[in-house]
Design a protein around this motif. Structure first.
Motif, mmCIF file in Angstrom:
data_model
loop_
_atom_site.group_PDB
_atom_site.id
_atom_site.type_symbol
_atom_site.label_atom_id
_atom_site.label_comp_id
_atom_site.label_asym_id
_atom_site.label_seq_id
_atom_site.Cartn_x
_atom_site.Cartn_y
_atom_site.Cartn_z
ATOM 1 N N CYS A 31 0.782 -1.363 0.210
ATOM 2 C CA CYS A 31 -0.004 0.045 -0.038
ATOM 3 C C CYS A 31 0.830 1.173 0.022
ATOM 4 O O CYS A 31 0.187 2.354 0.113
ATOM 5 C CB CYS A 31 -1.201 0.013 1.175
ATOM 6 N N ASP A 32 2.205 1.323 0.084
ATOM 7 C CA ASP A 32 2.971 2.389 -0.052
ATOM 8 C C ASP A 32 4.447 1.980 -0.606
ATOM 9 O O ASP A 32 4.579 0.777 -0.642
ATOM 10 C CB ASP A 32 2.928 3.137 1.230
ATOM 11 N N GLY A 33 5.326 3.065 -0.771
ATOM 12 C CA GLY A 33 6.550 2.629 -1.285
ATOM 13 C C GLY A 33 7.652 1.806 -0.270
ATOM 14 O O GLY A 33 8.366 1.158 -0.811
ATOM 15 N N PHE A 34 7.477 2.304 0.773
ATOM 16 C CA PHE A 34 8.231 1.664 1.770
ATOM 17 C C PHE A 34 7.865 0.242 1.965
ATOM 18 O O PHE A 34 8.911 -0.594 2.041
ATOM 19 C CB PHE A 34 8.069 2.167 3.379
ATOM 20 N N GLU A 35 6.756 -0.226 1.825
ATOM 21 C CA GLU A 35 6.253 -1.958 1.746
ATOM 22 C C GLU A 35 6.786 -2.187 0.568
ATOM 23 O O GLU A 35 7.310 -3.444 0.298
ATOM 24 C CB GLU A 35 4.797 -1.964 1.902
ATOM 25 N N GLY A 36 6.704 -1.485 -0.523
ATOM 26 C CA GLY A 36 7.113 -2.065 -1.872
ATOM 27 C C GLY A 36 8.494 -2.260 -1.847
ATOM 28 O O GLY A 36 9.031 -3.325 -2.551
ATOM 29 N N PRO A 65 1.354 8.111 -0.557
ATOM 30 C CA PRO A 65 1.792 9.087 0.505
ATOM 31 C C PRO A 65 3.426 8.562 0.761
ATOM 32 O O PRO A 65 3.794 7.527 0.186
ATOM 33 C CB PRO A 65 0.756 8.392 1.536
ATOM 34 N N LYS A 66 3.800 9.306 1.571
ATOM 35 C CA LYS A 66 5.344 9.130 2.084
ATOM 36 C C LYS A 66 6.241 9.468 1.183
ATOM 37 O O LYS A 66 7.024 10.402 0.874
ATOM 38 C CB LYS A 66 5.348 7.857 2.688
ATOM 39 N N ILE A 67 6.296 8.311 0.141
ATOM 40 C CA ILE A 67 7.256 8.612 -1.087
ATOM 41 C C ILE A 67 6.575 8.342 -2.088
ATOM 42 O O ILE A 67 5.818 7.249 -2.410
ATOM 43 C CB ILE A 67 8.611 7.720 -1.135
ATOM 44 N N ASN A 68 6.805 8.862 -3.526
ATOM 45 C CA ASN A 68 6.112 8.402 -4.710
ATOM 46 C C ASN A 68 6.635 7.294 -5.589
ATOM 47 O O ASN A 68 7.782 6.771 -5.134
ATOM 48 C CB ASN A 68 5.662 9.478 -5.385
ATOM 49 N N GLY A 69 5.990 6.845 -6.381
ATOM 50 C CA GLY A 69 6.703 5.600 -7.199
ATOM 51 C C GLY A 69 7.931 5.819 -7.653
ATOM 52 O O GLY A 69 8.879 5.000 -7.696
ATOM 53 N N PHE A 70 8.290 7.191 -8.228
ATOM 54 C CA PHE A 70 9.420 7.453 -8.960
ATOM 55 C C PHE A 70 10.720 7.285 -7.777
ATOM 56 O O PHE A 70 11.670 6.753 -7.801
ATOM 57 C CB PHE A 70 9.422 8.717 -9.529
ATOM 58 N N GLU A 71 10.170 7.968 -6.554
ATOM 59 C CA GLU A 71 11.254 8.137 -5.412
ATOM 60 C C GLU A 71 11.421 6.761 -5.227
ATOM 61 O O GLU A 71 12.738 6.252 -4.578
ATOM 62 C CB GLU A 71 10.784 8.785 -4.317
ATOM 63 N N MET A 72 10.502 5.750 -4.966
ATOM 64 C CA MET A 72 10.826 4.448 -4.582
ATOM 65 C C MET A 72 11.712 3.632 -5.357
ATOM 66 O O MET A 72 12.548 2.996 -4.944
ATOM 67 C CB MET A 72 9.453 3.798 -4.401
#
Length: 245
Positions: A34-39, A58-65
């Motif tokens: 559900c977010d980039g951290f988990e990803g 939220p938190k970080i977007n897909g590009f930042e991930m």
């Protein structure tokens, strides 16, 4: 078996991808995030062949991930309308799914990936370089600090220092490493705030209290933090323009 991960903060969006993917028995979804951290954790754990990645999260977007993953897997991007993201996709001929999308459009994206193996690491890195110039991403720097992720607002940055293949980002909390070049940050950061004072340094000009001659045509900049940074001839000219001296 093709291992896939769905990364999207919207439960309904994840459900739709799961539903559409049922048409492909060779693709197995090993995890939903559900977010980039988990990803990031899921990618490190499962080493998927393909990820379905939302951009606005939220938190970080897909590009930042993706920037934080050393060898990112193939990506099919899913996004609501985002003018800057879409321009970045189209500039690099990267396929993306614009929400809401139907089964037919989903099938086309899968077919394109299977035929051309689009979303390769080289394509992804080129895309991230373009996306990093967006107004939202140029206001912060996302780094990995061990197993943790740190979001640094640019106004918290004292200066940046070249360090081999990395850049040291100096802040009140110490320095953090980012696998980018000095040229990248020189282009992305606000030139009226961050000045390339030396080939190895970019300084937050608001923190400079004094510039003194050093030797020959070089100078030294003293910051409010107590740091002293070298200033080249070209860097001195840039600082004089920005500081109005």
């Amino acid at each position: 078996m093709i291992k896939a991960i769905i990364i999207d903060d919207e439960p309904l969006a994840r459900l739709i991808v799961q539903e559409y993917i049922q048409a492909y028995p060779e693709i197995t979804v090993v995890q939903e995030c559900c977010d980039g951290f988990e990803g990031i954790k899921a990618i490190q754990q499962h080493h998927p062949d393909l990820i379905f990645l939302d951009i606005q999260m939220p938190k970080i977007n897909g590009f930042e991930m993706l920037e934080l993953i050393e060898q990112p897997p193939a990506v099919i991007f899913t996004t609501a309308f985002d003018e800057y993201a879409i321009k970045a996709f189209e500039a690099h001929a990267i396929d993306y799914l614009l929400k809401p999308f139907n089964q037919e459009r989903f099938n086309k994206a899968i077919a394109k990936w299977m035929e051309k193996n689009t979303g390769t690491e080289k394509e992804t890195q080129d895309l991230l370089e373009t996306a990093s110039h967006s107004p939202s991403q140029s206001q912060r720097i996302v780094v990995k600090n061990g197993s943790k992720i740190k979001i640094i607002p640019v106004h918290d940055v004292f200066y940046l220092e070249a360090a081999d293949d990395y850049v040291k980002i100096h802040t009140q909390e110490g320095y953090f490493l980012k696998n980018k070049t000095m040229n990248h940050f020189e282009q992305v950061l606000d030139p009226q705030l961050f000045v390339r004072s030396h080939r190895s340094y970019i300084v937050n000009a608001q923190l400079i209290t004094r510039i003194t001659p050093y030797e020959k045509e070089s100078h030294t900049a003293l910051l409010t933090t107590g740091a002293q940074l070298p200033v080249s001839k070209a860097g001195y000219a840039k600082l004089k323009t920005v500081l109005g001296i």
